[in-house]
Enzyme design. Structure first.
Site, PDB file in Angstrom:
ATOM      1  N   ASP A 117       0.796  -1.240   0.000  1.00 39.21           N
ATOM      2  CA  ASP A 117       0.000   0.000   0.000  1.00 39.21           C
ATOM      3  C   ASP A 117       0.831   1.293   0.000  1.00 39.21           C
ATOM      4  OD1 ASP A 117      -1.923  -1.938   0.215  1.00 39.21           O
ATOM      5  OD2 ASP A 117      -2.862  -1.170   2.025  1.00 39.21           O
ATOM      6  N   LYS A 131      -6.854  -5.130  -3.065  1.00 39.90           N
ATOM      7  CA  LYS A 131      -7.641  -5.707  -1.969  1.00 39.90           C
ATOM      8  C   LYS A 131      -8.601  -4.665  -1.403  1.00 39.90           C
ATOM      9  CE  LYS A 131      -3.978  -4.421   1.177  1.00 39.90           C
ATOM     10  NZ  LYS A 131      -4.739  -3.325   1.830  1.00 39.90           N
ATOM     11  N   CYS A 180      -2.151  -2.778   7.527  1.00 37.54           N
ATOM     12  CA  CYS A 180      -2.002  -3.694   6.394  1.00 37.54           C
ATOM     13  C   CYS A 180      -0.700  -4.480   6.416  1.00 37.54           C
ATOM     14  CB  CYS A 180      -2.214  -2.935   5.097  1.00 37.54           C
ATOM     15  SG  CYS A 180      -3.941  -2.389   4.947  1.00 37.54           S
TER      16      CYS A 180
HETATM   17  C1  VGL Z   1      -4.835   0.665   5.636  1.00 40.14           C
HETATM   18  C2  VGL Z   1      -6.445   1.519   7.016  1.00 40.14           C
HETATM   19  C3  VGL Z   1      -7.395   1.389   6.028  1.00 40.14           C
HETATM   20  C4  VGL Z   1      -3.401   0.289   5.451  1.00 40.14           C
HETATM   21  C5  VGL Z   1      -5.771   0.515   4.637  1.00 40.14           C
HETATM   22  O1  VGL Z   1      -2.920   0.237   4.302  1.00 40.14           O
HETATM   23  O2  VGL Z   1      -2.719   0.030   6.469  1.00 40.14           O
HETATM   24  N1  VGL Z   1      -5.183   1.164   6.827  1.00 40.14           N
HETATM   25  N2  VGL Z   1      -7.054   0.886   4.840  1.00 40.14           N
END
Ligand code: VGL
Ligand code: ZN
Length: 204
Positions: A10, A108, A153
Site C-alpha cells: 500500500d 484488496k 495492512c
Molecule cells: C490501511 C487503514 C485502512 C493500510 C488501509 O494500508 O494500512 N489502513 N485501509
C-alpha cells in the site's frame, strides 16, 4: 518453497503526508523500498482498492466519524476517511516508487461490504485474495513485508503469511505506522508471538 519474495504494501498517495489517510512520515519509506526491491528477484505490490461507498468509510455510516469503530457482519471495523477509491489519484502508487521488475499487483478491499487489511485474507477471515496460491505455485516460501501502515495492512499481511505457513519478516525501517490507541505496540507484539521476524533493510 525456497524462494524469497518482497511484498510492498500500500505505498499509495492517500497514505502519504497530505493524503486522505495520511500515515506520519509515510513518504520516507519510498526510497528505502526502492533500494530493498533491487535485492529481490520476486516482488509483489499491493494496493488498497475500495469502491465508492465502501463499508470501511465513515461516510458510509450516517452519524459516524473517522477512527470510530462499528460492528459489521464479520465483527468490529474501524471507520476511516474515504481513501484509495478505485481509479483515483489517491489510490495510485506513489510516483517515486520505482520497481519495474515487480511481477504482481494485488488489489484488496474491493468488496463493498468487506474490508481487507491483509493481502491474503479479507476481514471476514474467509475470502481469499489468491496471493497464497500464487506464492506457493511460484515456490516463494520466505516473505519480506514492508510499506504502510505497519500496524494495519503490513501487520495483518505478515500475520496471515505465518498462518498460511510462510516464513515472514517485516523490514522495520521500510514501514511507518498509524498508531491508533496502541495499535502499533500491539501489532509488534502480535507479530513477535506469531514468529514474524523483524529485520533492517540494510541487512537484506
Ligand atoms: C490501511 C487503514 C485502512 C493500510 C488501509 O494500508 O494500512 N489502513 N485501509
Ligand atoms: Zn483501506
Amino acid at each position: 518453497m525456497s524462494g524469497r519474495c518482497l511484498i510492498v504494501v500500500d505505498v499509495q498517495n492517500d497514505f502519504m503526508p497530505g493524503g486522505a489517510l495520511a500515515v506520519p512520515r509515510g513518504d520516507e519509506v519510498v526510497a528505502l523500498i526502492n533500494r530493498a526491491a533491487a535485492r529481490f528477484d520476486a516482488v509483489v505490490l499491493t494496493q488498497d482498492w475500495h469502491p465508492r461507498g465502501h463499508a470501511s468509510f465513515a461516510s458510509s455510516h450516517p452519524g459516524r466519524k473517522p477512527f470510530e469503530s462499528v460492528t459489521l457482519a464479520y465483527g468490529s471495523q474501524v471507520l476511516w476517511p474515504d481513501h484509495c477509491v478505485q481509479g483515483t489519484h489517491g489510490a495510485a502508487l506513489h510516483p517515486a516508487l520505482d520497481i519495474p521488475h515487480a511481477q504482481l499487483v494485488v488489489r484488496k478491499g474491493h468488496h463493498r461490504d468487506i474490508d481487507s487489511y491483509s493481502a491474503f485474507l479479507e476481514a471476514d477471515r474467509r475470502t481469499g485474495t489468491g496471493l497464497a496460491g500464487y506464492l506457493r505455485e511460484r515456490g516463494l516460501g520466505t516473505l519480506y513485508v514492508c510499506g504502510l501502515a505497519t500496524d494495519f495492512c503490513v501487520a495483518w499481511t505478515a500475520l496471515d503469511a505465518r498462518a498460511a505457513g510462510f516464513e515472514a519478516a517485516v523490514i522495520e525501517d521500510a514501514c511507518r505506522g498509524i498508531d491508533l490507541e496502541g495499535s502499533l505496540a500491539r501489532a509488534w507484539s502480535d507479530m513477535a508471538a506469531a514468529g514474524v521476524r523483524r529485520v533492517a533493510s540494510g541487512a537484506l
